[in-house]
Design a protein around this motif. Structure first.
Motif, PDB file in Angstrom:
ATOM      1  N   ILE A   6      20.603  52.423  16.924  1.00  0.00           N
ATOM      2  CA  ILE A   6      21.135  51.599  18.004  1.00  0.00           C
ATOM      3  C   ILE A   6      21.019  52.331  19.339  1.00  0.00           C
ATOM      4  CG2 ILE A   6      23.286  50.636  18.925  1.00  0.00           C
ATOM      5  CD1 ILE A   6      23.944  49.813  15.974  1.00  0.00           C
ATOM      6  N   GLU A   7      21.319  53.627  19.351  1.00  0.00           N
ATOM      7  CA  GLU A   7      21.182  54.400  20.596  1.00  0.00           C
ATOM      8  C   GLU A   7      19.750  54.361  21.109  1.00  0.00           C
ATOM      9  OE1 GLU A   7      24.260  58.034  20.945  1.00  0.00           O
ATOM     10  OE2 GLU A   7      22.888  58.168  19.235  1.00  0.00           O
ATOM     11  N   ARG A   8      18.793  54.620  20.231  1.00  0.00           N
ATOM     12  CA  ARG A   8      17.387  54.627  20.655  1.00  0.00           C
ATOM     13  C   ARG A   8      16.968  53.264  21.193  1.00  0.00           C
ATOM     14  NH1 ARG A   8      17.429  57.775  16.099  1.00  0.00           N
ATOM     15  NH2 ARG A   8      16.654  56.134  14.720  1.00  0.00           N
ATOM     16  N   ALA A   9      17.366  52.206  20.511  1.00  0.00           N
ATOM     17  CA  ALA A   9      16.992  50.862  20.948  1.00  0.00           C
ATOM     18  C   ALA A   9      17.702  50.483  22.253  1.00  0.00           C
ATOM     19  CB  ALA A   9      17.293  49.845  19.853  1.00  0.00           C
ATOM     20  N   CYS A  10      18.957  50.865  22.398  1.00  0.00           N
ATOM     21  CA  CYS A  10      19.684  50.567  23.633  1.00  0.00           C
ATOM     22  C   CYS A  10      19.087  51.323  24.818  1.00  0.00           C
ATOM     23  CB  CYS A  10      21.166  50.893  23.491  1.00  0.00           C
ATOM     24  SG  CYS A  10      22.114  49.637  22.587  1.00  0.00           S
ATOM     25  N   ILE A  11      18.670  52.556  24.592  1.00  0.00           N
ATOM     26  CA  ILE A  11      18.007  53.317  25.666  1.00  0.00           C
ATOM     27  C   ILE A  11      16.726  52.607  26.086  1.00  0.00           C
ATOM     28  CG2 ILE A  11      16.753  55.459  26.149  1.00  0.00           C
ATOM     29  CD1 ILE A  11      18.966  56.876  24.415  1.00  0.00           C
ATOM     30  N   ALA A  12      15.947  52.157  25.112  1.00  0.00           N
ATOM     31  CA  ALA A  12      14.698  51.446  25.427  1.00  0.00           C
ATOM     32  C   ALA A  12      15.000  50.145  26.167  1.00  0.00           C
ATOM     33  CB  ALA A  12      13.916  51.166  24.145  1.00  0.00           C
ATOM     34  N   LEU A  13      16.000  49.401  25.725  1.00  0.00           N
ATOM     35  CA  LEU A  13      16.381  48.158  26.393  1.00  0.00           C
ATOM     36  C   LEU A  13      16.874  48.442  27.804  1.00  0.00           C
ATOM     37  CD1 LEU A  13      17.053  45.148  26.536  1.00  0.00           C
ATOM     38  CD2 LEU A  13      19.167  45.633  25.263  1.00  0.00           C
ATOM     39  N   PHE A  14      17.709  49.454  27.959  1.00  0.00           N
ATOM     40  CA  PHE A  14      18.235  49.791  29.286  1.00  0.00           C
ATOM     41  C   PHE A  14      17.101  50.165  30.240  1.00  0.00           C
ATOM     42  CE2 PHE A  14      20.200  52.516  32.502  1.00  0.00           C
ATOM     43  CZ  PHE A  14      21.138  51.621  32.998  1.00  0.00           C
ATOM     44  N   ARG A  15      16.138  50.924  29.759  1.00  0.00           N
ATOM     45  CA  ARG A  15      14.988  51.287  30.610  1.00  0.00           C
ATOM     46  C   ARG A  15      14.242  50.051  31.091  1.00  0.00           C
ATOM     47  NH1 ARG A  15      13.065  56.287  26.938  1.00  0.00           N
ATOM     48  NH2 ARG A  15      14.445  57.846  27.857  1.00  0.00           N
ATOM     49  N   GLN A  16      14.173  49.033  30.244  1.00  0.00           N
ATOM     50  CA  GLN A  16      13.477  47.803  30.634  1.00  0.00           C
ATOM     51  C   GLN A  16      14.293  47.000  31.651  1.00  0.00           C
ATOM     52  OE1 GLN A  16      11.923  45.521  27.273  1.00  0.00           O
ATOM     53  NE2 GLN A  16      11.864  47.402  26.080  1.00  0.00           N
ATOM     54  N   LEU A  17      15.603  47.008  31.515  1.00  0.00           N
ATOM     55  CA  LEU A  17      16.457  46.209  32.391  1.00  0.00           C
ATOM     56  C   LEU A  17      16.871  46.928  33.675  1.00  0.00           C
ATOM     57  CD1 LEU A  17      18.861  44.600  29.764  1.00  0.00           C
ATOM     58  CD2 LEU A  17      16.822  43.599  30.802  1.00  0.00           C
ATOM     59  N   GLN A  18      16.865  48.241  33.650  1.00  0.00           N
ATOM     60  CA  GLN A  18      17.393  49.029  34.757  1.00  0.00           C
ATOM     61  C   GLN A  18      16.770  48.689  36.119  1.00  0.00           C
ATOM     62  OE1 GLN A  18      17.119  53.275  34.201  1.00  0.00           O
ATOM     63  NE2 GLN A  18      18.619  53.692  35.789  1.00  0.00           N
ATOM     64  N   PRO A  19      15.455  48.523  36.244  1.00  0.00           N
ATOM     65  CA  PRO A  19      14.910  48.198  37.570  1.00  0.00           C
ATOM     66  C   PRO A  19      15.477  46.893  38.145  1.00  0.00           C
ATOM     67  CG  PRO A  19      13.155  48.941  36.116  1.00  0.00           C
ATOM     68  CD  PRO A  19      14.391  48.763  35.269  1.00  0.00           C
ATOM     69  N   ALA A  20      15.608  45.873  37.322  1.00  0.00           N
ATOM     70  CA  ALA A  20      16.146  44.599  37.796  1.00  0.00           C
ATOM     71  C   ALA A  20      17.629  44.730  38.149  1.00  0.00           C
ATOM     72  CB  ALA A  20      15.945  43.508  36.749  1.00  0.00           C
ATOM     73  N   VAL A  21      18.373  45.484  37.344  1.00  0.00           N
ATOM     74  CA  VAL A  21      19.795  45.684  37.628  1.00  0.00           C
ATOM     75  C   VAL A  21      19.950  46.454  38.931  1.00  0.00           C
ATOM     76  CG1 VAL A  21      21.947  46.744  36.823  1.00  0.00           C
ATOM     77  CG2 VAL A  21      20.453  45.554  35.196  1.00  0.00           C
ATOM     78  N   ARG A  22      19.145  47.509  39.120  1.00  0.00           N
ATOM     79  CA  ARG A  22      19.202  48.276  40.367  1.00  0.00           C
ATOM     80  C   ARG A  22      18.894  47.396  41.574  1.00  0.00           C
ATOM     81  NH1 ARG A  22      20.624  53.179  40.014  1.00  0.00           N
ATOM     82  NH2 ARG A  22      20.074  54.509  38.283  1.00  0.00           N
ATOM     83  N   GLN A  23      17.869  46.566  41.430  1.00  0.00           N
ATOM     84  CA  GLN A  23      17.496  45.687  42.533  1.00  0.00           C
ATOM     85  C   GLN A  23      18.627  44.712  42.845  1.00  0.00           C
ATOM     86  OE1 GLN A  23      14.062  43.223  41.854  1.00  0.00           O
ATOM     87  NE2 GLN A  23      13.824  42.776  44.022  1.00  0.00           N
ATOM     88  N   GLY A  24      19.230  44.157  41.817  1.00  0.00           N
ATOM     89  CA  GLY A  24      20.355  43.255  42.021  1.00  0.00           C
ATOM     90  C   GLY A  24      21.564  43.951  42.621  1.00  0.00           C
ATOM     91  N   ALA A  25      21.748  45.228  42.300  1.00  0.00           N
ATOM     92  CA  ALA A  25      22.883  45.989  42.810  1.00  0.00           C
ATOM     93  C   ALA A  25      22.752  46.282  44.313  1.00  0.00           C
ATOM     94  CB  ALA A  25      23.029  47.299  42.045  1.00  0.00           C
ATOM     95  N   THR A  26      21.526  46.322  44.803  1.00  0.00           N
ATOM     96  CA  THR A  26      21.305  46.648  46.212  1.00  0.00           C
ATOM     97  C   THR A  26      21.265  45.395  47.099  1.00  0.00           C
ATOM     98  OG1 THR A  26      18.887  46.635  45.955  1.00  0.00           O
ATOM     99  CG2 THR A  26      20.048  48.748  45.673  1.00  0.00           C
ATOM    100  N   GLN A  27      21.306  44.238  46.484  1.00  0.00           N
ATOM    101  CA  GLN A  27      21.247  43.006  47.280  1.00  0.00           C
ATOM    102  C   GLN A  27      22.623  42.522  47.650  1.00  0.00           C
ATOM    103  OE1 GLN A  27      18.887  40.253  45.012  1.00  0.00           O
ATOM    104  NE2 GLN A  27      17.007  41.317  45.492  1.00  0.00           N
TER     105      GLN A  27
END
Length: 161
Positions: free
Chosen positions: A140-161
């Motif tokens: 679960i940790e490995r898969a969550c890290i992979a999922l987070f890496r995929q979502l992180q750019p969009a979350v960061r972009q949304g956080a700065t708007q």
């Protein structure tokens, strides 16, 4: 986002705690809503399985606040992503989804991790021992890290708007 397993006392609480921790460590915790639920109602209101809490604790996580709940089909409207821990949960969730948009929100956790996608399902450790809980948490940790890496750019972009 909501992680879904059978009873919401083993796998999905692990995923919720791990993903929440990843978001917090990246400074994005306030911008990510993470939950978990079960397809069944057997454990509604109960804490996570003691072996789940212990496995999380051994890895530096706190799972003591978790209380099990059952997934409700109307939640689809408020969720961007519904992550099933195995294919049986995925099938159930797809049967509850009433629109193509809702069905498009459903994915398998291991599908987000190229190193584990071939496994398909995160095994249920409920009828096993502490070692299996630790192994499942590692998956679960490995898969969550992979999922987070995929979502992180969009979350960061949304956080700065």
């Amino acid at each position: 986002m909501c992680f879904v397993c059978a009873g919401n006392i083993c796998r999905s609480p692990m995923a919720e705690v791990v993903f929440t921790s990843l978001a917090a460590r990246a400074g994005l915790g306030a911008h990510v809503s993470v939950a978990s639920a079960g397809t069944g109602d057997w454990h509604v209101g109960e804490q996570a399985d003691g072996r789940t809490v212990a496995a999380l604790h051994r890895r530096g996580y706190d799972g003591t606040a978790h209380r099990a709940r059952q997934f409700e089909a109307e939640w689809f409207a408020d969720l961007d992503l519904v992550v099933a821990l195995d294919r049986s949960h995925e099938r159930i969730l797809r049967s509850w989804a009433t629109t193509d948009e809702d069905r498009g929100k459903i994915g398998l956790l291991l599908a987000f991790d190229a190193g584990q996608v071939h496994l398909g399902d995160v095994p249920d450790p409920y009828y096993s021992d502490d070692r299996m809980f630790d192994e499942v948490l590692g998956m679960i940790e490995r898969a969550c890290i992979a999922l987070f890496r995929q979502l992180q750019p969009a979350v960061r972009q949304g956080a700065t708007q």
